[in-house]
Design a protein around this motif. Structure first.
Motif, PDB file in Angstrom:
ATOM      1  N   PRO A  76       0.842  -1.193   0.000  1.00 48.88           N
ATOM      2  CA  PRO A  76       0.000   0.000   0.000  1.00 48.88           C
ATOM      3  C   PRO A  76       0.881   1.248   0.000  1.00 48.88           C
ATOM      4  CG  PRO A  76      -0.775  -1.592   1.611  1.00 48.88           C
ATOM      5  CD  PRO A  76       0.565  -2.075   1.136  1.00 48.88           C
ATOM      6  N   THR A  77       0.601   2.157  -0.926  1.00 49.45           N
ATOM      7  CA  THR A  77       1.465   3.324  -1.145  1.00 49.45           C
ATOM      8  C   THR A  77       0.606   4.564  -1.344  1.00 49.45           C
ATOM      9  OG1 THR A  77       3.153   1.909  -2.135  1.00 49.45           O
ATOM     10  CG2 THR A  77       3.281   4.249  -2.672  1.00 49.45           C
ATOM     11  N   ILE A  78       1.167   5.702  -0.954  1.00 50.46           N
ATOM     12  CA  ILE A  78       0.486   6.984  -1.101  1.00 50.46           C
ATOM     13  C   ILE A  78       1.498   8.011  -1.601  1.00 50.46           C
ATOM     14  CG2 ILE A  78       0.918   7.759   1.277  1.00 50.46           C
ATOM     15  CD1 ILE A  78      -2.073   8.737   1.246  1.00 50.46           C
ATOM     16  N   GLY A  79       1.042   8.968  -2.392  1.00 52.02           N
ATOM     17  CA  GLY A  79       1.930  10.011  -2.903  1.00 52.02           C
ATOM     18  C   GLY A  79       1.302  11.384  -2.752  1.00 52.02           C
ATOM     19  N   PHE A  80       2.114  12.351  -2.336  1.00 49.52           N
ATOM     20  CA  PHE A  80       1.666  13.724  -2.131  1.00 49.52           C
ATOM     21  C   PHE A  80       2.656  14.698  -2.764  1.00 49.52           C
ATOM     22  CE2 PHE A  80      -0.084  11.618   1.654  1.00 49.52           C
ATOM     23  CZ  PHE A  80      -1.365  12.122   1.703  1.00 49.52           C
TER      24      PHE A  80
END
Length: 192
Positions: free
Chosen positions: A150-154
């Motif tokens: 699970p990955t998130i980018g901002f």
């Protein structure tokens, strides 16, 4: 310190943006860059990169106020792509990296600011001086990376004043205001 945080549960379902609970992500220094840019006597707008960020992002899509971020930036990783200038920036004239080897940011409030946008208020510490900073944040993507994590980018932007942190040499001829742009990717670490 940040690595001792307990990791929360993974995404509720692959490819969705809804979470059953806050999710804790470890920042990926290979996919995180903090870029500072300023005006040099009005002639040019040079930039400097801060790499090797170490930090933890907690994101709760259902209750963004429960989200948080803590980041440490080692000043040894500053890179203006000019070795002599990097040495000067690390000297006591500017960051005094021998005495203050890192800068840090810790959020104090996270608010929704429209579709896919957040306003993150926090405390930035440089040279032992802590000042409030507001980041305008864009959520780029939530999902799984190539490794099925699970990955998130901002992305985020803010503007600070150098003189607030005692790095104001040559101000205001060299602009006091520094625009900071951040791009980061963070993943839930795999269980060991």
């Amino acid at each position: 310190m940040f690595k001792r945080l307990i990791l929360a549960t993974a995404l509720a379902a692959a490819g969705t943006a809804a979470f059953a609970a806050p999710v804790t992500y470890q920042m990926d220094p290979a996919h995180t860059d903090v870029i500072a840019q300023w005006s040099h006597f009005g002639f040019s707008n040079p930039s400097m990169h801060f790499g090797q960020a170490d930090g933890v992002l907690v994101y709760d899509a259902d209750n963004v106020a429960a989200s948080s971020v803590q980041v440490t930036l080692p000043l040894s990783s500053m890179n203006s792509f000019t070795a002599k200038f990097d040495e000067h920036l690390r000297s006591a004239d500017f960051f005094d990296a021998a005495k203050f080897p890192s800068a840090s940011f810790k959020s104090t409030q996270v608010e929704a600011a429209g579709e896919g946008r957040l306003k993150v208020t926090g405390e930035l510490t440089i040279k032992g001086i802590t000042k409030p900073v507001v980041l305008d944040v864009t959520l780029n993507k939530v999902g799984e990376n190539m490794m099925k994590q699970p990955t998130i980018g901002f992305d985020a932007v803010t503007t600070i004043k150098r003189t607030d942190f005692d790095v104001g040499m040559y101000a205001p001829a060299v602009s006091d205001e520094v625009r900071i742009r951040i791009t980061t990717e963070a993943s839930v670490p795999k269980a060991e």
